[in-house]
Design a protein around this motif. Structure first.
Motif, PDB file in Angstrom:
ATOM      1  N   ILE A 103     -33.431  59.781  17.596  1.00 18.68           N
ATOM      2  CA  ILE A 103     -33.516  61.226  17.382  1.00 18.68           C
ATOM      3  C   ILE A 103     -34.686  61.765  18.190  1.00 18.68           C
ATOM      4  O   ILE A 103     -35.767  61.161  18.214  1.00 18.68           O
ATOM      5  CB  ILE A 103     -33.717  61.562  15.889  1.00 18.68           C
ATOM      6  CG1 ILE A 103     -32.579  60.994  15.037  1.00 18.68           C
ATOM      7  CG2 ILE A 103     -33.825  63.068  15.671  1.00 18.68           C
ATOM      8  CD1 ILE A 103     -32.803  61.125  13.537  1.00 18.68           C
ATOM      9  N   LEU A 104     -34.483  62.890  18.854  1.00 20.51           N
ATOM     10  CA  LEU A 104     -35.566  63.584  19.560  1.00 20.51           C
ATOM     11  C   LEU A 104     -35.899  64.876  18.821  1.00 20.51           C
ATOM     12  O   LEU A 104     -35.010  65.581  18.334  1.00 20.51           O
ATOM     13  CB  LEU A 104     -35.176  63.916  20.998  1.00 20.51           C
ATOM     14  CG  LEU A 104     -34.868  62.762  21.956  1.00 20.51           C
ATOM     15  CD1 LEU A 104     -34.591  63.299  23.350  1.00 20.51           C
ATOM     16  CD2 LEU A 104     -36.014  61.766  21.995  1.00 20.51           C
ATOM     17  N   ILE A 105     -37.188  65.191  18.752  1.00 18.80           N
ATOM     18  CA  ILE A 105     -37.659  66.454  18.194  1.00 18.80           C
ATOM     19  C   ILE A 105     -38.037  67.354  19.366  1.00 18.80           C
ATOM     20  O   ILE A 105     -38.940  67.022  20.145  1.00 18.80           O
ATOM     21  CB  ILE A 105     -38.868  66.238  17.273  1.00 18.80           C
ATOM     22  CG1 ILE A 105     -38.500  65.284  16.125  1.00 18.80           C
ATOM     23  CG2 ILE A 105     -39.375  67.565  16.722  1.00 18.80           C
ATOM     24  CD1 ILE A 105     -39.680  64.874  15.268  1.00 18.80           C
ATOM     25  N   LEU A 106     -37.357  68.487  19.508  1.00 20.69           N
ATOM     26  CA  LEU A 106     -37.524  69.341  20.683  1.00 20.69           C
ATOM     27  C   LEU A 106     -38.253  70.640  20.335  1.00 20.69           C
ATOM     28  O   LEU A 106     -37.874  71.340  19.394  1.00 20.69           O
ATOM     29  CB  LEU A 106     -36.160  69.690  21.289  1.00 20.69           C
ATOM     30  CG  LEU A 106     -35.238  68.523  21.649  1.00 20.69           C
ATOM     31  CD1 LEU A 106     -33.938  69.055  22.228  1.00 20.69           C
ATOM     32  CD2 LEU A 106     -35.916  67.584  22.635  1.00 20.69           C
ATOM     33  N   PRO A 107     -39.278  71.022  21.118  1.00 22.99           N
ATOM     34  CA  PRO A 107     -40.019  72.269  20.887  1.00 22.99           C
ATOM     35  C   PRO A 107     -39.450  73.423  21.705  1.00 22.99           C
ATOM     36  O   PRO A 107     -40.111  73.975  22.587  1.00 22.99           O
ATOM     37  CB  PRO A 107     -41.423  71.895  21.358  1.00 22.99           C
ATOM     38  CG  PRO A 107     -41.168  70.954  22.503  1.00 22.99           C
ATOM     39  CD  PRO A 107     -39.906  70.197  22.178  1.00 22.99           C
ATOM     40  N   VAL A 108     -38.227  73.807  21.435  1.00 21.54           N
ATOM     41  CA  VAL A 108     -37.546  74.768  22.310  1.00 21.54           C
ATOM     42  C   VAL A 108     -37.367  76.149  21.697  1.00 21.54           C
ATOM     43  O   VAL A 108     -36.875  77.058  22.354  1.00 21.54           O
ATOM     44  CB  VAL A 108     -36.164  74.220  22.737  1.00 21.54           C
ATOM     45  CG1 VAL A 108     -36.322  73.046  23.688  1.00 21.54           C
ATOM     46  CG2 VAL A 108     -35.329  73.802  21.527  1.00 21.54           C
ATOM     47  N   ALA A 109     -37.755  76.337  20.431  1.00 20.56           N
ATOM     48  CA  ALA A 109     -37.613  77.641  19.777  1.00 20.56           C
ATOM     49  C   ALA A 109     -38.976  78.121  19.298  1.00 20.56           C
ATOM     50  O   ALA A 109     -39.909  77.340  19.126  1.00 20.56           O
ATOM     51  CB  ALA A 109     -36.639  77.551  18.605  1.00 20.56           C
ATOM     52  N   MET A 110     -39.076  79.432  19.048  1.00 20.02           N
ATOM     53  CA  MET A 110     -40.344  80.031  18.647  1.00 20.02           C
ATOM     54  C   MET A 110     -40.082  81.121  17.617  1.00 20.02           C
ATOM     55  O   MET A 110     -39.054  81.816  17.664  1.00 20.02           O
ATOM     56  CB  MET A 110     -41.059  80.609  19.873  1.00 20.02           C
ATOM     57  CG  MET A 110     -42.447  81.133  19.619  1.00 20.02           C
ATOM     58  SD  MET A 110     -43.224  81.647  21.189  1.00 20.02           S
ATOM     59  CE  MET A 110     -44.801  82.223  20.574  1.00 20.02           C
ATOM     60  N   PHE A 111     -41.010  81.285  16.688  1.00 18.50           N
ATOM     61  CA  PHE A 111     -40.876  82.296  15.646  1.00 18.50           C
ATOM     62  C   PHE A 111     -41.185  83.674  16.201  1.00 18.50           C
ATOM     63  O   PHE A 111     -42.205  83.887  16.849  1.00 18.50           O
ATOM     64  CB  PHE A 111     -41.832  81.973  14.496  1.00 18.50           C
ATOM     65  CG  PHE A 111     -41.759  82.943  13.349  1.00 18.50           C
ATOM     66  CD1 PHE A 111     -40.613  83.017  12.560  1.00 18.50           C
ATOM     67  CD2 PHE A 111     -42.833  83.771  13.061  1.00 18.50           C
ATOM     68  CE1 PHE A 111     -40.550  83.907  11.491  1.00 18.50           C
ATOM     69  CE2 PHE A 111     -42.779  84.660  12.000  1.00 18.50           C
ATOM     70  CZ  PHE A 111     -41.632  84.732  11.215  1.00 18.50           C
ATOM     71  N   ASN A 112     -40.281  84.640  15.933  1.00 14.06           N
ATOM     72  CA  ASN A 112     -40.473  86.037  16.327  1.00 14.06           C
ATOM     73  C   ASN A 112     -41.006  86.796  15.112  1.00 14.06           C
ATOM     74  O   ASN A 112     -40.308  86.964  14.117  1.00 14.06           O
ATOM     75  CB  ASN A 112     -39.148  86.642  16.801  1.00 14.06           C
ATOM     76  CG  ASN A 112     -39.314  88.047  17.348  1.00 14.06           C
ATOM     77  OD1 ASN A 112     -40.079  88.857  16.826  1.00 14.06           O
ATOM     78  ND2 ASN A 112     -38.563  88.360  18.405  1.00 14.06           N
ATOM     79  N   LYS A 113     -42.248  87.262  15.190  1.00 15.93           N
ATOM     80  CA  LYS A 113     -42.887  87.918  14.048  1.00 15.93           C
ATOM     81  C   LYS A 113     -42.236  89.251  13.699  1.00 15.93           C
ATOM     82  O   LYS A 113     -42.366  89.723  12.556  1.00 15.93           O
ATOM     83  CB  LYS A 113     -44.374  88.125  14.335  1.00 15.93           C
ATOM     84  CG  LYS A 113     -45.187  86.845  14.472  1.00 15.93           C
ATOM     85  CD  LYS A 113     -46.630  87.157  14.829  1.00 15.93           C
ATOM     86  CE  LYS A 113     -47.452  85.897  15.020  1.00 15.93           C
ATOM     87  NZ  LYS A 113     -47.666  85.192  13.739  1.00 15.93           N
ATOM     88  N   GLU A 114     -41.557  89.852  14.640  1.00 11.40           N
ATOM     89  CA  GLU A 114     -40.920  91.150  14.374  1.00 11.40           C
ATOM     90  C   GLU A 114     -39.581  90.978  13.663  1.00 11.40           C
ATOM     91  O   GLU A 114     -39.245  91.755  12.761  1.00 11.40           O
ATOM     92  CB  GLU A 114     -40.740  91.920  15.683  1.00 11.40           C
ATOM     93  CG  GLU A 114     -42.054  92.305  16.340  1.00 11.40           C
ATOM     94  CD  GLU A 114     -41.839  93.103  17.616  1.00 11.40           C
ATOM     95  OE1 GLU A 114     -40.659  93.354  17.974  1.00 11.40           O
ATOM     96  OE2 GLU A 114     -42.842  93.473  18.255  1.00 11.40           O
TER      97      GLU A 114
END
Length: 442
Positions: free
Chosen positions: A113-124
């Motif tokens: 399994i790979l853990i990918l950092p491809v998404a980000m939280f949008n505060k709006e």
């Protein structure tokens, strides 16, 4: 698997039937003669000595790299992982590099399994959103990984704003309407990008960095994690919970929420890397095996459903070594104080520390049950050899689900140490999954 009948019509007739034998082509390079094999018929029948020695019409003079005391082939590179093995290797894939280093010669992947950092939280919008600049460069990796059968999970959360700050987790978790929207957004993200699941990285109160959440309780944590995990489990997806494993008061800061979520979490990614230098001014170690054993023992008493929890634990290891300039050149042991504002390089990748361990100016102190280190006046660094790394892996195999590679980049990608590419990760896989004895190298 094969059925091999051998008949030899000589003065010393030998008739053997070899059943259920693993493939061992390429292992005939070592120190076991045909005559010795004949004296160990039970071992011979259980393992692939016949093929290895090419016993068909006569006993050859080839020798086989085979250890009869354990029944394992020496050398793992040509072997095939045992499909019955339950243990997993989860790799945090934080940097951009060639995924080919994660593949064995015969095409088997080194990571499950790979853990990918491809998404980000949008505060709006209060949603996790795919970042095009990250995703675009990951598409080739995604396609190769899928073809190899590697599962891909998107990382939800981090220590800072890079993906999703702990404060944002708290804000979402404590608002029922926002939580529902956020969870549905994660489900949609997984569907749209054909991901295999998520890794939840909600970092904890009272963490040493001092920037972590302080106002969550057991009910809040459990409710939020279940809101994320349940719909994904219904879709057959993987859910990993990434937790710090250094301090017991940090692990249990919100109480025993583990017993409330253990049924819907596939793996607890138990981060045991101690970041000495950032958190204290004393030399310490990436993975103090004794301390980790003590923490797991204490958790057994503090978590009601501890046996279920422990079966799902993956303990992290890392080929990154901390390097210290010592404050007192005469105090050269673990726990010594060091210079915090040093000009000396603070961390060493495996090619660097493995070469230093061969330098006679360093004195090596090996303790597989605690931590290896090396020193000379004014300098100390920690390192793993195969014995210390094996001890860590064997520990988690006693109760848990496998090993997490906290960072792949510090491994020896180019084989500088003389042990081939990615020797640290390969050794993890060899111990967890292969019916073989790794040949000593680092």
């Amino acid at each position: 698997m094969m059925l091999l009948a051998i008949s030899m019509h000589t003065a010393t007739t030998l008739s053997l039937v070899f059943m259920w034998l693993p493939v061992c082509i390429g292992q005939c390079q070592g120190n076991k003669s045909a005559a010795e094999v004949k004296r160990n018929l039970e071992d011979s029948m259980k393992y692939c000595i016949a093929e290895c020695l090419n016993l068909r019409n006569k006993i050859t003079d080839k020798t086989c790299l085979f250890k009869t005391t354990t029944g394992k082939l020496k050398g793992c590179d040509v072997g095939v992982p045992d499909r019955k093995i339950k243990f997993k290797v989860i790799c945090k894939f934080d940097d951009d590099y060639d995924i080919s280093v994660l593949v064995r010669e015969k095409g088997q992947p080194l990571c499950d399994i790979l853990i990918l950092p491809v998404a980000m939280f949008n505060k709006e919008t209060n949603l996790m959103e795919m970042q095009p600049d990250r995703w675009d460069k990951w598409i080739p990796t995604f396609e190769i990984a899928k073809g190899l059968g590697i599962k891909l999970t998107v990382r939800i959360g981090a220590w800072n704003e890079w993906i999703m700050h702990p404060r944002d987790f708290t804000k979402v978790a404590k608002n029922e309407q926002v939580k529902t929207k956020f969870a549905q957004g994660v489900v949609n993200l997984v569907k749209i990008y054909d991901l295999d699941g998520i890794t939840i990285s909600w970092m904890w109160p009272r963490c040493p960095q001092g920037n972590c959440i302080e106002d969550v309780d057991r009910k809040t944590v459990a409710s939020f994690v279940r809101a994320l995990a349940v719909p994904l489990k219904e879709m057959g997806k993987v859910v990993i919970y990434h937790m710090t494993g250094v301090y017991i008061d940090t692990i249990m800061a919100a109480g025993d929420y583990f017993s409330d979520i253990v049924d819907i979490i596939d793996y607890f990614y138990f981060e045991t890397n101690y970041q000495s230098g950032d958190w204290s001014a004393k030399t310490d170690f990436n993975f103090n095996l004794k301390q980790t054993k003590d923490v797991m023992k204490e958790l057994t008493f503090k978590i009601k459903r501890s046996q279920e929890f422990k079966r799902k634990v993956l303990i992290t290891v890392e080929p990154l070594a901390f390097n210290y300039e010592l404050s007192d050149p005469n105090v050269t042991k673990l726990g010594a104080f060091f210079v915090k504002n040093t000009q000396m390089k603070k961390t060493l990748h495996m090619p660097e520390w493995c070469m230093r361990t061969k330098d006679p100016v360093y004195q090596l102190v090996k303790n597989a049950e605690k931590q290896n280190y090396a020193f000379k006046p004014h300098n100390l660094f920690i390192f793993d050899d195969q014995d210390s790394l094996t001890a860590k892996i064997n520990f988690v195999m006693e109760f848990g689900a496998g090993v997490g590679m906290h960072s792949l980049v510090p491994d020896d990608m180019n084989g500088v140490c003389g042990c081939g590419r990615m020797p640290y990760l390969r050794h993890v896989v060899n111990i967890l999954k292969m019916n073989c004895e790794p040949i000593p190298c680092f």
